[in-house]
Write a protein that holds these residues in place. Structure first.
Motif, PDB file in Angstrom:
ATOM      1  N   PRO A  51      21.279  25.789  38.421  1.00 52.48           N
ATOM      2  CA  PRO A  51      21.254  25.325  37.065  1.00 52.48           C
ATOM      3  C   PRO A  51      20.493  24.241  36.756  1.00 52.48           C
ATOM      4  CG  PRO A  51      23.246  24.509  38.242  1.00 52.48           C
ATOM      5  CD  PRO A  51      22.751  25.551  39.248  1.00 52.48           C
ATOM      6  N   VAL A  52      20.217  23.939  35.607  1.00 52.12           N
ATOM      7  CA  VAL A  52      19.332  22.870  35.082  1.00 52.12           C
ATOM      8  C   VAL A  52      20.153  21.473  35.289  1.00 52.12           C
ATOM      9  CG1 VAL A  52      18.045  21.462  33.530  1.00 52.12           C
ATOM     10  CG2 VAL A  52      17.734  24.132  33.817  1.00 52.12           C
ATOM     11  N   MET A  53      19.761  20.386  35.868  1.00 48.69           N
ATOM     12  CA  MET A  53      20.496  19.193  35.814  1.00 48.69           C
ATOM     13  C   MET A  53      20.091  17.897  35.325  1.00 48.69           C
ATOM     14  SD  MET A  53      23.098  20.211  37.638  1.00 48.69           S
ATOM     15  CE  MET A  53      23.866  18.686  38.263  1.00 48.69           C
ATOM     16  N   VAL A  54      20.600  17.176  34.744  1.00 56.88           N
ATOM     17  CA  VAL A  54      20.358  15.914  33.932  1.00 56.88           C
ATOM     18  C   VAL A  54      20.373  14.644  35.137  1.00 56.88           C
ATOM     19  CG1 VAL A  54      20.307  14.391  31.839  1.00 56.88           C
ATOM     20  CG2 VAL A  54      20.498  17.031  31.772  1.00 56.88           C
ATOM     21  N   GLN A  55      19.440  13.825  35.416  1.00 59.07           N
ATOM     22  CA  GLN A  55      19.542  12.808  36.254  1.00 59.07           C
ATOM     23  C   GLN A  55      19.681  11.520  35.332  1.00 59.07           C
ATOM     24  OE1 GLN A  55      18.209  12.476  40.150  1.00 59.07           O
ATOM     25  NE2 GLN A  55      17.065  10.508  39.517  1.00 59.07           N
ATOM     26  N   LEU A  56      20.568  10.790  35.410  1.00 58.30           N
ATOM     27  CA  LEU A  56      20.873   9.595  34.523  1.00 58.30           C
ATOM     28  C   LEU A  56      21.043   8.173  35.308  1.00 58.30           C
ATOM     29  CD1 LEU A  56      23.665  10.733  32.192  1.00 58.30           C
ATOM     30  CD2 LEU A  56      21.190  10.648  31.676  1.00 58.30           C
ATOM     31  N   HIS A  57      20.064   7.313  34.867  1.00 60.75           N
ATOM     32  CA  HIS A  57      20.347   5.913  35.421  1.00 60.75           C
ATOM     33  C   HIS A  57      21.079   5.219  34.451  1.00 60.75           C
ATOM     34  CE1 HIS A  57      17.105   5.975  38.767  1.00 60.75           C
ATOM     35  NE2 HIS A  57      16.995   7.233  38.075  1.00 60.75           N
ATOM     36  N   VAL A  58      22.403   4.839  35.035  1.00 60.44           N
ATOM     37  CA  VAL A  58      23.393   4.110  33.841  1.00 60.44           C
ATOM     38  C   VAL A  58      23.759   2.703  34.382  1.00 60.44           C
ATOM     39  CG1 VAL A  58      25.643   4.609  32.485  1.00 60.44           C
ATOM     40  CG2 VAL A  58      24.223   6.517  33.598  1.00 60.44           C
ATOM     41  N   ILE A  59      23.641   1.818  33.378  1.00 60.61           N
ATOM     42  CA  ILE A  59      23.872   0.765  33.617  1.00 60.61           C
ATOM     43  C   ILE A  59      25.568   0.452  33.198  1.00 60.61           C
ATOM     44  CG2 ILE A  59      23.718  -2.053  33.071  1.00 60.61           C
ATOM     45  CD1 ILE A  59      21.381  -0.761  34.536  1.00 60.61           C
ATOM     46  N   THR A  60      26.143  -0.102  34.107  1.00 58.20           N
ATOM     47  CA  THR A  60      27.801  -0.127  33.737  1.00 58.20           C
ATOM     48  C   THR A  60      28.391  -1.347  33.923  1.00 58.20           C
ATOM     49  OG1 THR A  60      27.928   2.134  34.472  1.00 58.20           O
ATOM     50  CG2 THR A  60      30.080   1.153  34.429  1.00 58.20           C
ATOM     51  N   TRP A  61      29.216  -1.819  32.986  1.00 59.26           N
ATOM     52  CA  TRP A  61      30.078  -3.152  33.329  1.00 59.26           C
ATOM     53  C   TRP A  61      31.431  -2.827  33.628  1.00 59.26           C
ATOM     54  CZ3 TRP A  61      26.141  -2.304  29.733  1.00 59.26           C
ATOM     55  CH2 TRP A  61      24.938  -3.100  29.796  1.00 59.26           C
ATOM     56  N   ILE A  62      31.919  -3.736  34.426  1.00 56.11           N
ATOM     57  CA  ILE A  62      33.483  -3.543  34.917  1.00 56.11           C
ATOM     58  C   ILE A  62      34.191  -4.980  34.447  1.00 56.11           C
ATOM     59  CG2 ILE A  62      34.921  -3.178  36.486  1.00 56.11           C
ATOM     60  CD1 ILE A  62      32.870  -1.236  37.671  1.00 56.11           C
ATOM     61  N   ASP A  63      35.127  -4.909  33.561  1.00 60.06           N
ATOM     62  CA  ASP A  63      35.871  -6.039  33.561  1.00 60.06           C
ATOM     63  C   ASP A  63      35.021  -7.333  33.056  1.00 60.06           C
ATOM     64  OD1 ASP A  63      38.191  -4.796  34.128  1.00 60.06           O
ATOM     65  OD2 ASP A  63      37.985  -5.350  36.381  1.00 60.06           O
ATOM     66  N   GLU A  64      34.083  -7.019  32.166  1.00 59.42           N
ATOM     67  CA  GLU A  64      33.473  -8.082  31.679  1.00 59.42           C
ATOM     68  C   GLU A  64      32.714  -7.633  30.292  1.00 59.42           C
ATOM     69  OE1 GLU A  64      28.891  -8.507  33.501  1.00 59.42           O
ATOM     70  OE2 GLU A  64      30.477  -9.081  34.823  1.00 59.42           O
ATOM     71  N   PRO A  65      32.373  -8.547  29.457  1.00 53.91           N
ATOM     72  CA  PRO A  65      31.732  -8.000  28.284  1.00 53.91           C
ATOM     73  C   PRO A  65      30.442  -7.389  28.468  1.00 53.91           C
ATOM     74  CG  PRO A  65      32.707 -10.396  27.862  1.00 53.91           C
ATOM     75  CD  PRO A  65      32.793  -9.691  29.250  1.00 53.91           C
ATOM     76  N   ALA A  66      30.305  -6.345  27.783  1.00 55.63           N
ATOM     77  CA  ALA A  66      28.906  -5.465  28.021  1.00 55.63           C
ATOM     78  C   ALA A  66      27.932  -6.032  27.119  1.00 55.63           C
ATOM     79  CB  ALA A  66      29.031  -4.023  27.470  1.00 55.63           C
ATOM     80  N   SER A  67      26.634  -6.258  27.654  1.00 57.81           N
ATOM     81  CA  SER A  67      25.695  -6.938  26.857  1.00 57.81           C
ATOM     82  C   SER A  67      24.542  -5.730  26.524  1.00 57.81           C
ATOM     83  CB  SER A  67      24.872  -8.133  27.628  1.00 57.81           C
ATOM     84  OG  SER A  67      24.467  -7.735  28.850  1.00 57.81           O
TER      85      SER A  67
END
Length: 523
Positions: A51-67
């Motif tokens: 199957p076709v796949m999508v690759q994502l580079h994701v910036i994630t914030w844990i326990d702090e405000p996201a900017s």
């Protein structure tokens, strides 16, 4: 805590934020409640197998405000009283040169033979209704250049041309979707590009620069071995401390002017051929390895083919998924086609240029024309296709399998080309150095992509404006013409670029070199 996570997901999972958040939590080994925000920094599609796949580079914030991650701002100072540099051409090369000049404290005077994009759209609409081409306002000439109506794919193979990310940010700053900063193969769309071009024009004018439409350069002001300005149609003279020449690959009269004035030109390798069109559903099935096509979560599929035939490259060019074919001639007696697609890529057709590499030595019968040999050959083929298309904007066409097998076509498959197509023996009309190689190339592509070689596909001629057959030589260190100081050949028309992105980046490089020569900037 801020993290960057790489995920490979099914398209349906990648398109759903709630599902995506679940995958992030699992990868980070935290509860979803701890994820305070995330942002997709990069997205690409891997369609090499099912199957076709999508690759994502994701910036994630844990326990702090996201900017927010996208912060793009450009400062364009007031330059109305600054030193003046002429920019000939308002395509990607010229416009990005003008913006960079402003950033460096120089006033650009942009000279464009065509019309503002709003008026230009009317001439393009008339051309699609089989009206005669306006030689000064068409799919190649006018605000934004050929790039405004040629799909808006933003891609360059070279890492040496300049800052590609900065180029994308300039477009985003002027109204492009933030998706172009995320997608691995960004695309603006011809429906959105006109507004972006207008915004760039307004930036130039608000900063004190000038933009002159319906203004054609007829000559250069030359003193000794230096260019000091230009003469425009109507007799007016405009002086400047340098001239950035970004006239595009279709400004034949500029090459002819330089040739008459014994200003050095060079013949270069280029390519021409046909435009091939398939049903988009068929291309989706082939490229996504799925008889059901792309489904709800994948974009219209594209392809990129290339091979060697008899020592020359045969390859796809400017592939437009979900696009249409358009008439791209710039003068009477010519038949030229190109492709474009809107941002949604929602046409039922997929088209691409299919072209053959041509070297100067491939044209022994045209050597008497010197550096303009390829230009003359290009004209001759366009005129042949014009005659065989019915001597108007109707294009000569042939069923793809008939073209490959050297036989006449009866009825043609449906096509997106609005002016219409006339069944013609393109395999015979085109010079053998092109048609023979194309036929072998199509056979190879049909082996690699089962279903590509089909009676449902049509070829239209001719795809001839891939790049210029002529180069305006420049010093590699200063980017000035090798013969004339103060003249900076730029972009596709000068032979130093091959698309929107590379032309824009070359325009920026020329602007920097001008600023260095004027002593107002040092890297």
């Amino acid at each position: 805590m801020k993290n960057e996570i790489v995920l490979r997901l099914l398209p349906s999972d990648a398109a759903n934020d709630a599902t995506l958040k679940g995958f992030l939590a699992k990868e980070l080994k935290v509860s979803e409640a701890k994820i305070t925000g995330f942002y997709v920094r990069r997205r690409s599609i891997d369609a090499r197998k099912h199957p076709v796949m999508v690759q994502l580079h994701v910036i994630t914030w844990i326990d702090e405000p996201a900017s927010p991650e996208i912060v793009v701002d450009f400062e364009y100072p007031q330059v109305s009283a600054a030193r003046e540099v002429i920019v000939v051409g308002a395509g990607p090369g010229g416009l990005f040169a003008a913006l960079r000049l402003i950033e460096l404290g120089i006033k650009p005077i942009v000279i464009e033979r065509g019309k503002p994009v709003g008026e230009r759209k009317k001439d393009v609409a008339l051309l699609n209704r089989n009206h005669p081409v306006n030689p000064e306002s068409n799919y190649a000439f006018g605000e934004g250049g050929a790039g405004t109506f040629s799909d808006g794919k933003l891609y360059t193979r070279s890492t040496k041309r300049g800052d590609f990310r900065r180029f994308l940010e300039v477009l985003y700053f002027h109204g492009a979707s933030e998706e172009i900063l995320v997608d691995a193969h960004p695309h603006v769309g011809t429906d959105r590009l006109p507004a972006i071009m207008k915004n760039i024009r307004e930036t130039i004018i608000q900063a004190g620069g000038e933009v002159h439409f319906n203004t054609r350069v007829d000559d250069f002001i030359i003193e000794g071995d230096a260019v000091k300005g230009i003469d425009i149609a109507g007799g007016e003279r405009i002086n400047g401390e340098a001239v950035i020449l970004a006239t595009g690959h279709s400004a034949r009269d500029m090459y002819e002017l330089l040739h008459r004035k014994d200003i050095q030109l060079e013949a270069k390798t280029w390519a021409m051929g046909v435009r091939v069109e398939h049903p988009q559903d068929l291309i989706d099935q082939i490229q996504y390895h799925n008889p059901e096509g792309r489904g709800d979560y994948l974009p219209a599929a594209s392809y990129n083919f290339s091979c060697q035939v008899q020592g020359r490259g045969v390859y796809s060019f400017c592939m437009c998924p979900g696009g249409i074919i358009v008439p791209a001639m710039t003068g009477p007696g010519e038949m030229v086609v190109n492709g474009m697609s809107a941002s949604g890529r929602n046409s039922p057709f997929a088209n691409s240029g299919m072209v053959v590499e041509i070297h100067p030595e491939d044209l022994p019968g045209h050597q008497q024309y010197g550096a303009l040999a390829g230009l003359v050959f290009q004209k001759e083929v366009e005129q042949l296709c014009y005659i065989n298309g019915g001597k108007n904007v109707i294009a000569p066409g042939q069923v793809l399998t008939d073209f490959v097998n050297g036989r006449l076509s009866g009825d043609l498959p449906p096509t997106s080309y609005i002016p219409g197509a006339l069944a013609s023996p393109l395999h015979f009309i085109l010079p053998e150095l092109i048609s023979n190689r194309l036929r072998e190339g199509f056979k190879m592509f049909g082996k690699w992509a089962k279903g590509f070689l089909t009676d449902e596909a049509v070829v239209l001629g001719t795809e001839s404006r891939t790049s210029s057959p002529v180069r305006i030589p420049r010093d590699p260190e200063t980017l000035q013409h090798v013969q004339l100081k103060g003249l900076y050949p730029c972009g596709e028309g000068a032979g130093y670029a091959g698309g929107i992105a590379s032309s824009a980046l070359d325009g920026e490089r020329c602007a920097v070199m001008v600023a260095q020569a004027l002593g107002v900037y040092r890297e």
